[in-house]
Scaffold this motif. Structure first.
Motif, PDB file in Angstrom:
ATOM      1  N   PHE A   4      39.426  23.762  44.478  1.00  0.00           N
ATOM      2  CA  PHE A   4      38.878  24.551  45.572  1.00  0.00           C
ATOM      3  C   PHE A   4      38.323  23.600  46.640  1.00  0.00           C
ATOM      4  O   PHE A   4      37.116  23.369  46.698  1.00  0.00           O
ATOM      5  N   CYS A  55      37.145  23.930  53.369  1.00  0.00           N
ATOM      6  CA  CYS A  55      38.056  24.379  54.427  1.00  0.00           C
ATOM      7  C   CYS A  55      38.228  23.336  55.533  1.00  0.00           C
ATOM      8  O   CYS A  55      39.225  23.340  56.232  1.00  0.00           O
ATOM      9  N   ARG A  92      40.466  31.113  62.022  1.00  0.00           N
ATOM     10  CA  ARG A  92      39.616  30.506  61.004  1.00  0.00           C
ATOM     11  C   ARG A  92      40.376  30.435  59.687  1.00  0.00           C
ATOM     12  O   ARG A  92      41.320  31.175  59.451  1.00  0.00           O
ATOM     13  N   PHE A 142      40.156  31.249  55.969  1.00  0.00           N
ATOM     14  CA  PHE A 142      39.372  32.173  55.167  1.00  0.00           C
ATOM     15  C   PHE A 142      39.232  31.703  53.719  1.00  0.00           C
ATOM     16  O   PHE A 142      38.169  31.775  53.135  1.00  0.00           O
ATOM     17  N   SER A 143      40.327  31.204  53.145  1.00  0.00           N
ATOM     18  CA  SER A 143      40.303  30.799  51.738  1.00  0.00           C
ATOM     19  C   SER A 143      41.377  29.752  51.475  1.00  0.00           C
ATOM     20  O   SER A 143      42.441  29.790  52.075  1.00  0.00           O
ATOM     21  N   VAL A 144      41.078  28.823  50.538  1.00  0.00           N
ATOM     22  CA  VAL A 144      42.022  27.760  50.191  1.00  0.00           C
ATOM     23  C   VAL A 144      42.003  27.533  48.680  1.00  0.00           C
ATOM     24  O   VAL A 144      40.940  27.456  48.079  1.00  0.00           O
ATOM     25  N   LEU A 145      43.173  27.440  48.101  1.00  0.00           N
ATOM     26  CA  LEU A 145      43.357  26.970  46.724  1.00  0.00           C
ATOM     27  C   LEU A 145      44.359  25.833  46.774  1.00  0.00           C
ATOM     28  O   LEU A 145      45.374  25.924  47.463  1.00  0.00           O
ATOM     29  N   TYR A 153      47.510  27.211  48.797  1.00  0.00           N
ATOM     30  CA  TYR A 153      47.559  28.652  48.990  1.00  0.00           C
ATOM     31  C   TYR A 153      46.480  28.976  50.004  1.00  0.00           C
ATOM     32  O   TYR A 153      45.286  28.788  49.737  1.00  0.00           O
ATOM     33  N   LEU A 154      46.891  29.434  51.190  1.00  0.00           N
ATOM     34  CA  LEU A 154      45.982  29.617  52.318  1.00  0.00           C
ATOM     35  C   LEU A 154      45.890  31.078  52.716  1.00  0.00           C
ATOM     36  O   LEU A 154      46.896  31.785  52.735  1.00  0.00           O
ATOM     37  N   ILE A 155      44.693  31.509  53.050  1.00  0.00           N
ATOM     38  CA  ILE A 155      44.498  32.795  53.717  1.00  0.00           C
ATOM     39  C   ILE A 155      43.873  32.453  55.061  1.00  0.00           C
ATOM     40  O   ILE A 155      42.779  31.892  55.127  1.00  0.00           O
ATOM     41  N   ASP A 200      43.046  33.508  59.263  1.00  0.00           N
ATOM     42  CA  ASP A 200      42.922  34.461  60.362  1.00  0.00           C
ATOM     43  C   ASP A 200      43.571  33.799  61.565  1.00  0.00           C
ATOM     44  O   ASP A 200      43.259  32.656  61.899  1.00  0.00           O
TER      45      ASP A 200
END
Length: 117
Positions: free
Chosen positions: A32, A35, A65, A67-70, A82-84, A86
């Motif tokens: 994790f 960002c 922005r 939002f989330s990263v794995l 793995y990106l989420i 905006d």
């Protein structure tokens, strides 16, 4: 029939004795990262470049922005991210082939509101 029952009981006995080898605890294969990590920023740059290159209509998408990263490290070659994200439309049309970093974001009231997918 008796042989089948004995086989079943033998398998049950063997399985009840099974345990994990010592020192091998289950660990998640994912990391994790922050960002604002440089590897994450370069992965976002590649992802947005590929997304915008594949588009044939509309406007270039720009990062709003992260939002989330794995991160899933690979044994032989780098990592899979793995990106989420905006994103926002820019003033540059996709046919201009400008990079998303070189385009200004459009105002919210100028963007095309698309319905649910």
């Amino acid at each position: 029939m008796a042989l089948l029952i004995l086989l079943f009981l033998g398998i049950q006995a063997l399985c009840s004795q099974a345990f994990s080898p010592p020192g091998k605890e289950l660990q998640s294969p994912f990391l994790f990262p922050a960002c604002n990590d440089s590897a994450v920023e370069s992965a976002v740059d590649v992802a947005l470049g590929q997304i915008n290159t594949g588009r044939t209509e509309g406007y270039v998408l720009r990062l709003n922005r992260i939002f989330s990263v794995l991160e899933h490290p690979q044994e032989t070659s780098g990592s899979v991210f793995y990106l989420i994200l905006d994103v926002a439309e820019t003033e540059c049309h996709v046919l201009s082939r400008k990079l998303w970093k070189n385009c200004q974001a459009r105002h919210q009231h100028e963007t095309f509101q698309q319905g649910p997918f």
